[in-house]
Design a protein around this motif. Structure first.
Motif, PDB file in Angstrom:
ATOM      1  N   LEU A  15       0.842  -1.454  -0.276  1.00  0.00           N
ATOM      2  CA  LEU A  15      -0.358  -0.335  -0.296  1.00  0.00           C
ATOM      3  C   LEU A  15       0.671   1.284   0.176  1.00  0.00           C
ATOM      4  O   LEU A  15       0.573   2.341  -0.298  1.00  0.00           O
ATOM      5  N   THR A  73       0.798   3.886  -3.075  1.00  0.00           N
ATOM      6  CA  THR A  73       0.606   4.819  -2.770  1.00  0.00           C
ATOM      7  C   THR A  73       1.299   6.410  -3.656  1.00  0.00           C
ATOM      8  O   THR A  73       1.354   6.990  -3.926  1.00  0.00           O
ATOM      9  N   TRP A  74       2.675   5.829  -3.180  1.00  0.00           N
ATOM     10  CA  TRP A  74       3.760   7.252  -3.368  1.00  0.00           C
ATOM     11  C   TRP A  74       3.778   7.074  -4.975  1.00  0.00           C
ATOM     12  O   TRP A  74       3.817   8.222  -5.996  1.00  0.00           O
ATOM     13  N   THR A 105       0.525   7.007  -6.708  1.00  0.00           N
ATOM     14  CA  THR A 105      -0.270   7.012  -7.329  1.00  0.00           C
ATOM     15  C   THR A 105       0.357   8.685  -6.939  1.00  0.00           C
ATOM     16  O   THR A 105      -0.208   9.461  -7.558  1.00  0.00           O
ATOM     17  N   LEU A 106       0.822   9.136  -6.263  1.00  0.00           N
ATOM     18  CA  LEU A 106       1.209  10.580  -5.838  1.00  0.00           C
ATOM     19  C   LEU A 106       2.017  11.267  -6.773  1.00  0.00           C
ATOM     20  O   LEU A 106       1.826  12.046  -6.873  1.00  0.00           O
ATOM     21  N   GLY A 130       0.403   2.007  -9.191  1.00  0.00           N
ATOM     22  CA  GLY A 130      -0.309   3.058  -8.315  1.00  0.00           C
ATOM     23  C   GLY A 130      -1.932   1.839  -7.322  1.00  0.00           C
ATOM     24  O   GLY A 130      -1.504   0.598  -7.566  1.00  0.00           O
ATOM     25  N   LEU A 131      -1.827   2.725  -6.354  1.00  0.00           N
ATOM     26  CA  LEU A 131      -3.634   1.926  -6.167  1.00  0.00           C
ATOM     27  C   LEU A 131      -3.630   1.120  -7.312  1.00  0.00           C
ATOM     28  O   LEU A 131      -4.936   0.295  -6.904  1.00  0.00           O
ATOM     29  N   VAL A 173      -7.022  -0.165  -0.148  1.00  0.00           N
ATOM     30  CA  VAL A 173      -7.138   0.763  -1.277  1.00  0.00           C
ATOM     31  C   VAL A 173      -7.686   1.920  -1.312  1.00  0.00           C
ATOM     32  O   VAL A 173      -8.123   2.990  -1.684  1.00  0.00           O
ATOM     33  N   VAL A 197      -7.408   4.723   1.283  1.00  0.00           N
ATOM     34  CA  VAL A 197      -6.234   4.836   0.895  1.00  0.00           C
ATOM     35  C   VAL A 197      -6.127   6.169  -0.069  1.00  0.00           C
ATOM     36  O   VAL A 197      -6.493   7.323   0.397  1.00  0.00           O
ATOM     37  N   LEU A 198      -7.465   6.012  -1.113  1.00  0.00           N
ATOM     38  CA  LEU A 198      -7.914   6.891  -2.125  1.00  0.00           C
ATOM     39  C   LEU A 198      -9.020   7.522  -1.418  1.00  0.00           C
ATOM     40  O   LEU A 198      -8.470   9.324  -1.596  1.00  0.00           O
ATOM     41  N   LEU A 230      -6.638  10.082   0.383  1.00  0.00           N
ATOM     42  CA  LEU A 230      -5.611  11.336  -0.075  1.00  0.00           C
ATOM     43  C   LEU A 230      -6.788  12.306  -1.237  1.00  0.00           C
ATOM     44  O   LEU A 230      -6.449  13.439  -0.600  1.00  0.00           O
TER      45      LEU A 230
END
Length: 221
Positions: free
Chosen positions: A9, A13-14, A16-17, A171-172, A192, A195-196, A199
């Motif tokens: 995760l 996450t990294w 995706t960012l 990514g996620l 996921v 986390v979304l 974010l």
């Protein structure tokens, strides 16, 4: 939650960012000049050029009209040409940025058109050039709206980056499909989604804070 799932995760996450922030930066770098150009060359702009404004507007809307999942596939040859591959986080930034540029351009155009025409006329009456109008009136006055628009763009990019996971963008979204859906791992799927949500909520909160500050600063001047 096991350490392996946590690490997966964290890595996703990294990624995706990385996709969202870089493509968001490119959206502003390309979309803001395009938005300014659309305003300047429009019928009521400082430099009306219908022969330029109409094709630009049509092209902008044409790209926005294409669903992102289709745009991902259409841009595979271009993505390979630019970054050498159509897979991975870096490759996903290309279609994300191309989709976000016209999206933010229209947001910027709306924000710029909402600036009080009286301020523009006052600067012009004092001998201000078009550049001075843009630099000292249009951009500062439209900044709160621009920030709000950028926030919406970044939130949209979070969803688009998750969709890019369907073609191996990392990514996620990729994590949810490969480990959550295909392996029926509800823990990863739940992680996921959580986390979304964090974010999107975080980006919206930061955007709202910056927009309020910009409005306060503008009112103070």
């Amino acid at each position: 939650m096991s350490r392996l799932i946590f690490n997966l995760l964290l890595q996703a996450t990294w990624q995706t960012l990385e996709m969202v922030l870089i493509s968001g930066f490119l959206a502003v770098a390309g979309g803001l000049p395009l938005g300014i150009l659309l305003v300047l060359t429009g019928p009521s702009g400082l430099s009306p050029m219908p022969w330029l404004a109409r094709p630009l507007g049509l092209l902008t809307d044409a790209v926005r009209a294409v669903p992102f999942i289709i745009l991902l596939v259409l841009l595979i040859p271009l993505t390979r040409f630019i970054v050498g591959t159509s897979l991975g986080t870096t490759a996903a930034i290309v279609p994300l940025a191309i989709a976000a540029i016209p999206y933010f351009a229209r947001i910027a155009e709306v924000s710029l058109r909402e600036v009080d025409p009286g301020l523009v006329d006052a600067v012009r009456a004092m001998g201000g050039t078009r550049w001075m109008v843009i630099r000292y009136v249009l951009l500062p006055e439209s900044l709160p709206g621009m920030i709000s628009g950028l926030t919406v763009t970044l939130v949209t990019l979070v969803g688009a980056s998750a969709m890019a996971g369907t073609i191996g963008a990392g990514g996620l979204g990729d994590l949810a499909i490969r480990y959550g859906y295909q392996r029926f791992n509800t823990t990863i799927m739940s992680g996921v989604v959580a986390v979304l949500i964090v974010l999107v909520t975080g980006l919206q909160a930061i955007g709202n804070l910056l927009s309020r500050k910009a409005r306060h600063d503008a009112a103070g001047h």
